[in-house]
Design an enzyme around this catalytic site. Structure first.
Site, PDB file in Angstrom:
ATOM      1  N   HIS A 158       0.752  -0.839  -0.282  1.00 35.38           N
ATOM      2  CA  HIS A 158       0.106  -0.694  -0.095  1.00 35.38           C
ATOM      3  C   HIS A 158       0.734   1.328   0.001  1.00 35.38           C
ATOM      4  O   HIS A 158       1.623   0.874   0.240  1.00 35.38           O
ATOM      5  CB  HIS A 158      -1.632   0.492   0.929  1.00 35.38           C
ATOM      6  CG  HIS A 158      -0.564  -0.119   2.921  1.00 35.38           C
ATOM      7  ND1 HIS A 158      -0.081   1.060   2.806  1.00 35.38           N
ATOM      8  CD2 HIS A 158       0.154  -1.014   3.527  1.00 35.38           C
ATOM      9  CE1 HIS A 158       1.209   0.798   4.181  1.00 35.38           C
ATOM     10  NE2 HIS A 158       0.857  -0.580   4.913  1.00 35.38           N
ATOM     11  N   ASP A 283      -1.404 -19.380  13.312  1.00 35.85           N
ATOM     12  CA  ASP A 283       0.264 -19.888  13.488  1.00 35.85           C
ATOM     13  C   ASP A 283       0.467 -19.929  15.255  1.00 35.85           C
ATOM     14  O   ASP A 283       0.213 -18.241  15.702  1.00 35.85           O
ATOM     15  CB  ASP A 283       1.085 -19.591  13.256  1.00 35.85           C
ATOM     16  CG  ASP A 283       3.071 -20.235  13.421  1.00 35.85           C
ATOM     17  OD1 ASP A 283       2.555 -20.070  14.590  1.00 35.85           O
ATOM     18  OD2 ASP A 283       2.990 -21.034  12.362  1.00 35.85           O
ATOM     19  N   SER A 298       3.518  -5.168   7.780  1.00 34.88           N
ATOM     20  CA  SER A 298       2.173  -4.217   6.208  1.00 34.88           C
ATOM     21  C   SER A 298       3.785  -4.983   5.407  1.00 34.88           C
ATOM     22  O   SER A 298       4.583  -3.936   5.250  1.00 34.88           O
ATOM     23  CB  SER A 298       2.218  -3.256   6.416  1.00 34.88           C
ATOM     24  OG  SER A 298       1.398  -2.979   4.652  1.00 34.88           O
TER      25      SER A 298
END
Length: 336
Positions: A158, A283, A298
């Site tokens: 992004h 996990d 991110s």
């Protein structure tokens, strides 16, 4: 209403080819997934107007910028024909006006405009037009991939936007810095967590050349992060399946590990919010360490069936075990 609701649910973790061409490119490309955090430092092209403030003059509060038609999210690129690339240069040009009208060249939604403002002197004798501006940003993110032949990389999935205006920071120059994770603020419902990164300005790894809605892109000049890693095939969007997958992340110190996730939803190519898929962290080690997906992750690469399929981009605020990812195909298209 729908857009407002989506904004509350999503938190961004501090951008064409035809479908046929894109799929062919993805099928024939191999990239190295990285998953290591980096410090990201960017300087803006011009200065981004974050807020308009009143100037406290002897005659009362006024805001010359607002009177001139300036708005939050505008980018001031020059004053009276002189380029401005920092808050200091902005204020210098305002001071040199000595109260005479100044011509502001701005960018608004990608279009050039010209405005005229009349600086006013404040109670301290300084000429101002009443703007709070931003000329740079720094933060931590995760490297998604690198092309071993060229050193070209992609990260974040992004764009880097101003937190107050939501405007994509217009990039003049930027650099990647070596980073380690010092600590983790665990995510919980309603309060997304974050990686606390440590980096210094004298350990440059590469350049930032593009800031787009689908990621940041540039060139790695230091091969240390990937010289011992292997490239994997890149998947096209139509190869992504519901079910088991992995993400590669650096959530402690200098260690990069693989963690299991489930792809629970795949979004159409024209999704209005740019989502490619929804992930659920399964996990146990990652859940215990971070609570799920946190800011700073991110850009973490997503792999399935031995192929690079995307990058983590957002966390679901009301459920930090879930988040969104962009398809790698879309990142590569943005990188050109």
């Amino acid at each position: 209403m729908q857009q407002s609701k989506a904004k509350r649910l999503l938190l961004s973790l501090m951008l064409a080819f035809s479908m046929l061409v894109s799929a062919q490119a993805a099928n024939s490309t191999s990239l190295i997934p990285i998953g290591h955090t980096v410090g990201i430092k960017m300087n803006a092209e011009g200065v981004l107007v974050v807020r308009l403030n009143d100037v406290q003059t002897p005659d009362g509060p006024v805001c010359p910028a607002r009177e001139a038609g300036l708005a939050e999210g505008d980018v001031i690129v020059s004053i009276n024909g002189t380029e401005v690339d920092s808050n200091d240069s902005l204020q210098k040009q305002i001071a040199l006006s000595a109260g005479q009208p100044v011509t502001l060249a701005i960018l608004r939604n990608g279009s050039s405009q010209s405005l005229t403002a009349v600086p006013r002197v404040d109670e301290k004798g300084v000429y101002r037009i009443g703007v709070l501006a931003r000329d740079s940003m720094a933060g931590i993110g995760t490297l998604t991939y690198v092309d071993p032949e060229t050193g070209a990389y992609g990260s974040l999935g992004h764009g880097i936007c101003d937190s107050e205006t939501g405007v994509l920071l217009p990039l003049r120059e930027g650099s990647l810095l070596y980073s380690v994770v010092g600590s983790v603020q665990r995510g919980k419902v309603g309060e997304p967590g974050a990686l606390q990164g440590e980096f210094t300005a004298d350990t440059s790894l590469g350049t930032v050349k593009e800031n787009t809605e689908s990621g940041i892109f540039g060139t790695l000049t230091d091969t240390a992060l990937y010289e011992s890693l292997e490239a994997v095939p890149v998947a096209s969007a139509d190869e992504i399946e519901l079910g088991d997958a992995e993400i590669i992340s650096n959530v402690e110190g200098d260690t990069v590990q693989r963690y299991s996730v489930q792809i629970v939803k795949i979004y159409p190519e024209d999704d209005e919010y740019g989502r490619g898929m929804m992930l659920r962290v399964t996990d146990r080690a990652l859940l215990e360490k971070t609570g799920g997906i946190v800011q700073g992750m991110s850009g973490s690469p997503v792999l399935q069936n031995g192929k690079l399929i995307g990058a983590v981009t957002h966390v679901l605020v009301n459920d930090p075990t879930c988040g969104y990812a962009i398809c790698i195909e879309k990142m590569l298209n943005a990188a050109g």
